[in-house]
Design an enzyme around this catalytic site. Sequence first.
Site, short mmCIF file in Angstrom:
data_model
loop_
_atom_site.label_atom_id
_atom_site.label_comp_id
_atom_site.label_asym_id
_atom_site.label_seq_id
_atom_site.Cartn_x
_atom_site.Cartn_y
_atom_site.Cartn_z
N HIS A 127 0.81 -1.21 0.00
CA HIS A 127 0.00 0.00 0.00
C HIS A 127 0.85 1.26 0.00
O HIS A 127 0.50 2.25 -0.64
CB HIS A 127 -0.92 -0.01 1.23
CG HIS A 127 -2.00 1.02 1.18
ND1 HIS A 127 -3.13 0.89 0.40
CD2 HIS A 127 -2.13 2.21 1.81
CE1 HIS A 127 -3.91 1.94 0.56
NE2 HIS A 127 -3.32 2.76 1.41
N HIS A 145 -10.37 2.72 -1.11
CA HIS A 145 -10.56 2.33 0.28
C HIS A 145 -11.37 1.04 0.29
O HIS A 145 -12.42 0.92 0.93
CB HIS A 145 -11.24 3.43 1.08
CG HIS A 145 -10.54 3.73 2.37
ND1 HIS A 145 -11.19 3.93 3.56
CD2 HIS A 145 -9.22 3.86 2.66
CE1 HIS A 145 -10.31 4.18 4.52
NE2 HIS A 145 -9.11 4.14 3.99
#
Length: 735
Positions: A51, A97
Amino acid sequence: MNPGNEQDTITDEMVQKHGLSPEEYQRLLGVLGREPTFVELGVFSVMWSEHCSYKSSRIHLGRLPTTGPRVLIGPGENAGVVDLGDGLAACFKMESHNHPSYIEPYQGAATGVGGILRDVFTMGARPVALMDSLRFGRLDHPKTRGLVRGVVAGIAGYGNCMGVPTVAGETRFDRSYDGNCLVNAFCCGIVASDRIFLGTTGAPGNKVFYVGAGTGRDGIHGATMASTEFGEGSEEKRPTVQVGDPFQEKLLLEACLELMQGTAIVGIQDMGAAGLTSSSVEMAGRGGRGLLLRLDLVPMRETGMVPYELLLSESQERMLIVIEPGREQEVFDVFRKWDLSVAEIGEVTDDGVWRCTWHGEEVAAIPVAVLTDSAPKYDRPQQAPAALPGLPEIVDPDPVGRLPAMLADPDISDKQWIWRQYDHQVGTDTVVGPGADAALVRIKGTRKYLAYVCDSNGRHVVLDPFVGTAGQVAECARNLACVGATPVGLSDCMNFGNPRKPEIMWQFARSVDGMAEACRALGVPVISGNVSLYNETDGVGILPTPGLAMVGLYEGPPPRVAGRFPRGGLTVALLGGVGRSLGGSVYARQFGFDRHGSPPLVDYAAEVALHDALRALIGAGAVEVAHDLSDGGLLVALAECCMEGVGGIFNVGGDAGALYGEDHGRALIAFAPEHAVQVRALTEGVSFRELGHTGGDVLRLADTHGYAVAELQAVWRNSFPEWLNAGAVATLATA
């Protein structure tokens, strides 16, 4: 070196729980030159996560075109910035998200909106528009209905409270998203082109301030969670999801923009993924400096917190600000005025080391380059997956009669239930809102308008990642042209499965290359973006889903064009060729062939000619309607144009490809007969076919098929809310 009762001895089990492979841990030992402390292990786990480090994607993303005459800031900062002229610039970014939203739909989606807002206003821009791109599983899957409700409520709850309009978006359904919904959020802001702020440190001796909400234990290891696939026990990861407070963020936005009016700020960075750790490390890395953080000075909203938790918490509504010495009181005055936490927690150093202390004792000391430049970077193996089957002959004795079922399809049916929960008029600048080809929002006090569209078509991409992604770029640009706008930049959100699988890595690389080719051909730079990998549950991955958000600029008087027929008596024409491509189409999915065939190719010369013609027509006021052809092809586009109640008679017929083919480079226009000569002149060089005229309340085709517009409206508008409120109904096809 172990305050807070953290563990000292690093075990193999601890390394595994922190998401590092044995090889990565050995690399860590080599570059650090010693065994890390438990605190430092946590820092490496997030900074070297997929990430934060983009370790599987960086080598591929470098092939995207990121420069252009309007680009002021490209990828690498919190958001990209393009020049709009007259001292104004647009700052925008799209980000995912996904994992948090599947675990906790409301908070996951809400904090996704909060995070993308901070990415924009940390650059000095006031947010003016939001969009969302959403993906959910089968309609009959037990989790889908709850995910839809929770995600939409989270987006609405945060964006509406912030006073930023959500002006556009798109939602699709497919069985591949049963275990991984996708929530991609986009934000754009306006900033003076000479008042852009960056996430950097400046000179040694500069002061580091923490501002915003206090730090809690929510979101710890959120970045690591987002870098792994789901499996048994995923629900237990709920504590890794952040909890948002939009009222705190509104205060933070206004306080930051107020401080930005002066000259105190040297650098500013949002505390997003990996919180205080990533924000401070990234600032130090960009500035080429070291940083000292005194963690015991960090404002906390929970008792008994220790350094490990403070560094890895992803509590929302927080910023890190670097200022010059002597300007401290200005920061205290502004943030105390807005009733926000504010504390001086450190300073910039000249040794290139990122250090943290706890009540005077050092708990972490890592060279910045070890966390950034030395992060793993993989050229993972690639292998094309087994070829998908070709599209068989579809036996359909009455393809025109399938129109109601097409309008009820979950990818086509009206999503008004979603966007009516969003305040898309707050700020009073939205000229064209949700439901159109693209949104159009004016820049107050100017004759400039920004157009917004987001699009993603995993059905096409899974058949051919290169061609499918190129087609998405073309469709975004075509949507902007339908409101008269010229593209100025693109932000991407690359949602894929497990990159350790060669087939997934091949999909990703080919998708990047397709995007790169199309962006170069259409003159659209990629100025920002995000990569979301490991979107898999129990080894089952999502469709490859490169989410694209494109922004366009229109200058002049307000364009008078719509996507629906406003009245009778208009001539309707098709720009572009006859449809034939059913590979990956909604029509093919109706027969269970959604993973068959090839997606439509892109003819860049034809696309450019079409876009230029549409902009010329709209700029001259020659057309009253412009609507692109995409999902469902020609017949669905005609029906959508009738959804304000005006029908017509159209010379449309042929096979399923002609009716429902999703070929690129096509659009419908409608114009008054007195503009016919002007329209033909402005569309010279573009395939032009007159289809018929508007009028009445029936959609009638040349072969005498006719549908009452009211009946089509009922199917199109009611299918989605009926499913959502009472379960799947017969008219709503299961994805």
